[in-house]
Design a protein around this motif. Structure first.
Motif, PDB file in Angstrom:
ATOM      1  N   VAL A  22       0.722  -1.179  -0.002  1.00 39.78           N
ATOM      2  CA  VAL A  22      -0.051  -0.082  -0.165  1.00 39.78           C
ATOM      3  C   VAL A  22       0.892   1.232   0.154  1.00 39.78           C
ATOM      4  N   PRO A  23       0.658   2.368  -1.007  1.00 44.10           N
ATOM      5  CA  PRO A  23       1.516   3.386  -0.717  1.00 44.10           C
ATOM      6  C   PRO A  23       1.593   4.164   0.448  1.00 44.10           C
ATOM      7  N   VAL A  24       2.534   4.412   0.840  1.00 36.92           N
ATOM      8  CA  VAL A  24       2.616   5.270   2.390  1.00 36.92           C
ATOM      9  C   VAL A  24       1.717   6.640   2.349  1.00 36.92           C
ATOM     10  N   ARG A  25       1.637   7.162   1.052  1.00 37.13           N
ATOM     11  CA  ARG A  25       0.712   8.234   0.919  1.00 37.13           C
ATOM     12  C   ARG A  25      -0.730   8.130   1.382  1.00 37.13           C
ATOM     13  N   ARG A  26      -0.956   6.765   0.951  1.00 44.43           N
ATOM     14  CA  ARG A  26      -2.476   6.315   1.237  1.00 44.43           C
ATOM     15  C   ARG A  26      -2.660   6.289   2.934  1.00 44.43           C
ATOM     16  N   VAL A  27      -1.575   5.529   3.464  1.00 48.32           N
ATOM     17  CA  VAL A  27      -1.694   5.299   4.880  1.00 48.32           C
ATOM     18  C   VAL A  27      -2.033   6.721   5.679  1.00 48.32           C
ATOM     19  N   ARG A  28      -1.202   7.812   5.241  1.00 51.08           N
ATOM     20  CA  ARG A  28      -1.124   9.437   5.806  1.00 51.08           C
ATOM     21  C   ARG A  28      -2.622   9.887   5.243  1.00 51.08           C
ATOM     22  N   GLU A  29      -3.032   9.490   4.220  1.00 51.71           N
ATOM     23  CA  GLU A  29      -4.437   9.984   3.648  1.00 51.71           C
ATOM     24  C   GLU A  29      -5.551   9.398   4.657  1.00 51.71           C
TER      25      GLU A  29
END
Length: 445
Positions: A370-377
């Motif tokens: 999973v892209p790290v960006r998605r985890v932050r979002e």
């Protein structure tokens, strides 16, 4: 299709294993972890074999799925993001205890069968050598070579993999085994062994230093004694979900993608040492002390790193042509525990995991894909930071030794201030953890 497989687990009928290691619990946790193909464990145990026959139905060639009514119960308690397909593959760990060359040998093996008829034939062939009902991981008075012959004879497609190959007492390459190679152990039938389980205290990079292993595909599995630790190690395939495709991938490399491992320092036999005296040593320190504990003078337990160095014939850094990806993880409960500052089995951690997996999907894809960006979002900045550190191998390692597990952490003292501001009060572990709350079902009872 790229997917994760965990093909070394145990049922409730193996000694020192959780009473909740039944099919519904195993199915629940496998899906929460993101595992697509799961070993059944213990198919030689007569009671567990009966539970498997009753609760599993045929799926793709050589694989099984949970019976519809049981599977519905499992799926109803999982978030939609964790309701992926799950198949079971017949698997058992077997210990062989025997003498060869004037010394005792105790070696563990993983045996696989493509169906219940083959599994039953193997049970009949092995029953004269030990009590199959005494332990889901039976100890048999027979040579490793003869066990391999029995597996090959029980049905087309059946195969054997040396289990946790570097474990000091029970691995084919362990410091106590008396063998320096797979071929030496299995003799004239060694050519039928085409894969090797690395175990928790080694990883592919360590195994790649030993050129005699180049012909083998390296596999990693959890050796789970309770459902929540499924998937702590796994093997990655890029092929059809099919028993024979998995076997072919291991034999030929076609569809074999690599492994997912804990950092080997987390394993309980990575370094040398003597737990009773609290002594942990690098291999050089052991050699300097003549293999003796500097506190009590007894023999040290020689760990996996030391043993690999003994057999290595090339320096670190070379990947053989048979090598796949070598992915590393820290289990998600340990990451959440570190972020929250509470134990990994507390209610706070379980709530955090439920939120993360409901929003972002199962554990292994979350940690690795999973892209790290998605985890932050998703509103999880601390988890995103931890996953980014994990993927770039920015970890702190306290190696295990002589039966004592090591620890891997992602944050250090310099990170403590910011984390402490967000901590909840410290809690006691929730009795039984999520293991108690998962579907109970009747299989294996």
């Amino acid at each position: 299709m790229r997917y994760y497989a965990d093909l070394h687990v145990h049922s409730r009928y193996s000694r020192a294993c959780s009473r909740n290691s039944d099919l519904p619990h195993l199915a629940w946790w496998a899906r929460r972890k993101g595992i697509t193909v799961l070993g059944t464990g213990d198919f030689l145990h007569p009671v567990w074999a009966g539970a498997l026959r009753e609760s599993l139905v045929p799926a793709e060639p050589g694989l099984f799925r949970l019976r519809d009514d049981l599977d519905r119960e499992v799926l109803e308690t999982l978030p939609p993001a964790c309701r992926g397909p799950l198949r079971f593959l017949l698997q058992v760990e077997v210990a062989t205890n025997y003498r060869r060359g004037g010394r005792g040998r105790r070696i563990h093996h993983l045996c696989y069968a493509p169906g219940f008829d083959a599994a039953e034939r193997l049970a009949r062939a092995l029953s004269p050598y030990g009590d199959l009902a005494s332990d889901g991981r039976p100890a048999l008075a027979m040579d490793s070579r003869d066990l391999l012959e029995a597996v090959l004879s029980c049905g087309e497609g059946s195969y054997l993999v040396p289990a946790h190959a570097w474990t000091p007492w029970f691995g084919v390459l362990g410091s106590k085994s008396g063998f320096d190679g797979v071929d030496e152990c299995y003799g004239d039938l060694a050519g039928h062994v085409f894969a090797l389980e690395t175990g928790l205290s080694s990883d592919p990079e360590m195994n790649w230093r030993v050129s005699s292993l180049d012909r083998l595909r390296l596999v990693s599995h959890s050796d789970a004694h309770s459902p929540p630790i499924l998937g702590r190690n796994a093997t990655v395939f890029d092929t059809e979900v099919d028993y024979f495709a998995i076997r072919r991938a291991l034999e030929t490399g076609e569809g074999y993608a690599g492994t997912v491992d804990l950092y080997p320092e987390a394993g309980k036999y990575h370094l040398d040492g003597h737990r009773a005296c609290g002594v942990r040593l690098e291999p050089a320190g052991t050699r300097e002390r003549g293999g003796r504990c500097p506190v009590c003078g007894r023999k040290l337990t020689v760990g996996v790193l030391h043993r690999v160095e003994e057999l290595a014939d090339r320096p670190p850094g070379r990947r053989p042509s048979t090598g796949g990806e070598a992915l590393k993880i820290v289990p998600l409960p340990e990451i959440a525990s570190e972020i929250l500052g509470v134990g990994p089995k507390t209610k706070s951690v379980e709530r955090a995991l439920e939120g993360l997996t409901a929003a972002l999907g199962p554990e292994l894809p979350l940690l690795l894909q999973v892209p790290v960006r998605r985890v932050r979002e998703a509103g999880e900045p601390e988890a995103a930071e931890a996953i980014e550190r994990l993927r770039t191998h920015r970890v702190r390692r306290e190696p295990g030794y002589d039966g004592e597990f090591g620890s891997i952490s992602l944050f250090g003292p310099e990170d403590a201030g910011e984390q402490r501001e967000q901590q909840e009060p410290r809690e006691e572990p929730e009795p039984g953890g999520r293991e108690e709350a998962a579907p109970t079902g009747g299989a294996g009872r």
